[in-house]
Design an enzyme around this catalytic site. Structure first.
Site, PDB file in Angstrom:
ATOM      1  N   LYS A  52      90.273  44.967  26.889  1.00 36.53           N
ATOM      2  CA  LYS A  52      89.277  45.209  25.835  1.00 36.53           C
ATOM      3  C   LYS A  52      88.030  45.835  26.453  1.00 36.53           C
ATOM      4  O   LYS A  52      87.455  46.781  25.911  1.00 36.53           O
ATOM      5  CB  LYS A  52      88.947  43.903  25.110  1.00 36.53           C
ATOM      6  CG  LYS A  52      90.087  43.446  24.205  1.00 36.53           C
ATOM      7  CD  LYS A  52      89.896  42.063  23.620  1.00 36.53           C
ATOM      8  CE  LYS A  52      91.180  41.665  22.877  1.00 36.53           C
ATOM      9  NZ  LYS A  52      91.144  40.335  22.282  1.00 36.53           N
ATOM     10  N   GLN A  96      87.598  35.211  22.874  1.00 34.71           N
ATOM     11  CA  GLN A  96      89.037  35.302  23.138  1.00 34.71           C
ATOM     12  C   GLN A  96      89.708  33.961  22.859  1.00 34.71           C
ATOM     13  O   GLN A  96      89.249  32.915  23.301  1.00 34.71           O
ATOM     14  CB  GLN A  96      89.269  35.743  24.596  1.00 34.71           C
ATOM     15  CG  GLN A  96      90.723  36.021  24.943  1.00 34.71           C
ATOM     16  CD  GLN A  96      91.322  37.193  24.172  1.00 34.71           C
ATOM     17  OE1 GLN A  96      90.634  38.138  23.794  1.00 34.71           O
ATOM     18  NE2 GLN A  96      92.618  37.131  23.924  1.00 34.71           N
ATOM     19  N   ASP A 119      86.660  40.684  15.144  1.00 35.69           N
ATOM     20  CA  ASP A 119      88.063  40.248  15.136  1.00 35.69           C
ATOM     21  C   ASP A 119      88.585  40.086  13.702  1.00 35.69           C
ATOM     22  O   ASP A 119      89.797  40.012  13.485  1.00 35.69           O
ATOM     23  CB  ASP A 119      88.194  38.890  15.837  1.00 35.69           C
ATOM     24  CG  ASP A 119      88.754  39.013  17.245  1.00 35.69           C
ATOM     25  OD1 ASP A 119      89.575  39.915  17.472  1.00 35.69           O
ATOM     26  OD2 ASP A 119      88.374  38.196  18.104  1.00 35.69           O
TER      27      ASP A 119
HETATM   28  N1  GUN Z   1      94.140  36.043  21.289  1.00 40.35           N
HETATM   29  C1  GUN Z   1      95.289  36.704  20.983  1.00 40.35           C
HETATM   30  N2  GUN Z   1      95.017  37.759  20.187  1.00 40.35           N
HETATM   31  C2  GUN Z   1      93.688  37.757  19.978  1.00 40.35           C
HETATM   32  C3  GUN Z   1      92.805  38.610  19.257  1.00 40.35           C
HETATM   33  O1  GUN Z   1      93.201  39.585  18.594  1.00 40.35           O
HETATM   34  N3  GUN Z   1      91.489  38.283  19.312  1.00 40.35           N
HETATM   35  C4  GUN Z   1      91.032  37.196  19.990  1.00 40.35           C
HETATM   36  N4  GUN Z   1      89.728  36.952  19.953  1.00 40.35           N
HETATM   37  N5  GUN Z   1      91.820  36.394  20.668  1.00 40.35           N
HETATM   38  C5  GUN Z   1      93.132  36.681  20.666  1.00 40.35           C
END
Ligand code: GUN
Length: 281
Positions: A52, A96, A119
């Site tokens: 990311k 996350q 998100d």
């Molecule tokens: N953990 C697995 N997929 C995601 C996601 O799309 N966003 C976040 N914040 N955590 C995750």
């Protein structure tokens, strides 16, 4: 033989478009920024977080990194989020998941300002999607809509079956397909006659987390198959929820794992970051 939907290529198109938008904004004196918070050091999460941040760097979004120890208390995390909510120089906040078990995920998600919820996990964002109002959309399902559209696959009027009902993928996926005027069925682990249900799909989206579960017996001839799974097979190789070798010959288009849905999630996160700026002004 099916067309292979190249998620890496389509994600790159989107990132290049975003790069231009970011440069334009920068020229106007606006820098877009994303705060990325990771608690603990789960190896899979570390890989996602790193990717990311790399995506931000590519596009020209500033990323602020918060790597907190496993023992961080819920209150400490909430107070960081409140501080970031109040900062004018932070546009998006991403925590996350999963979080360590002593931290309540829903409380954390609900503490993020919905205007910074890139998100799309906040109940206000989910509610907005449900009633067709503006708001952030969960990145993986939003990415799948882009994969379909940019591959020239029509959604309107199609029988779409979403296998899996998670808050992050299955449910928002169904709502997005509905918004595109598809006829939508959500199937899950308790669905009876699953093969019959999935076998009706013109577009089948699989998000169950079971390696290679979907074989050709589940798929209608000529269907489009989108595989959201990321698993390891017996020989520790990455694989999806769909048995690619078995299913590819019967469908018209299919996403591979890796290189299908995965890269789109990050592209859509970056897209949400870019959109957050106009929500905040
Ligand atoms: N953990 C697995 N997929 C995601 C996601 O799309 N966003 C976040 N914040 N955590 C995750």
């Amino acid at each position: 033989m099916a067309a292979i939907i190249d998620g890496k290529e389509i994600a790159m198109q989107i990132k290049d478009e975003l790069k231009q938008t970011a440069a334009k904004k920068k020229a106007e004196g606006v820098e877009v920024s994303l705060a990325v918070i990771q608690v603990g050091n789960d190896p899979a999460s570390s890989v996602y977080v790193r990717n990311k941040k790399k995506g931000c760097e590519y596009v020209g979004i500033r990323s602020l990194s918060y790597e907190l120890p496993e023992e961080t208390t819920q209150e400490e995390l909430l107070s960081l989020i409140r501080e970031l909510n109040g900062r004018k120089d932070v546009n998006g906040i991403l925590v996350q998941l999963p979080l360590p078990s002593h931290i309540h995920e829903d409380t954390v998600i609900q503490t993020i300002d919905p205007k910074k919820d890139v998100d799309g996990f906040h109940p206000q964002s989910v509610g907005a999607l449900c009633i067709g109002e503006k708001g952030f959309v969960s990145c993986t399902p939003a990415g799948i809509i882009q994969l379909l559209k940019r591959s020239g696959i029509e959604i309107e009027g199609k029988e779409c079956v979403v296998l899996g009902r998670s808050n992050i993928v299955g449910k928002p996926m169904a709502l997005l397909l509905l918004r595109e005027n598809a006829t939508v069925t959500i199937a899950h682990s308790r669905t009876k006659n699953l093969k019959e249900v999935t076998g009706r799909a013109d577009i089948l989206i699989v998000a169950v987390g079971k390696p290679k579960m979907i074989t050709k017996e589940y798929v209608k001839e000529g269907a489009v198959v989108i595989d959201v799974g990321i698993n390891r097979d017996e020989s520790n190789k990455l694989c999806g929820d769909v048995d690619f070798e078995d299913v590819a010959p019967v469908c018209s288009a299919i996403t591979p794992v890796p290189g299908g849905v995965g890269p789109m999630t990050i592209a859509m996160l970056l897209n949400n970051c870019m959109e957050s700026v106009s929500l905040q002004s």
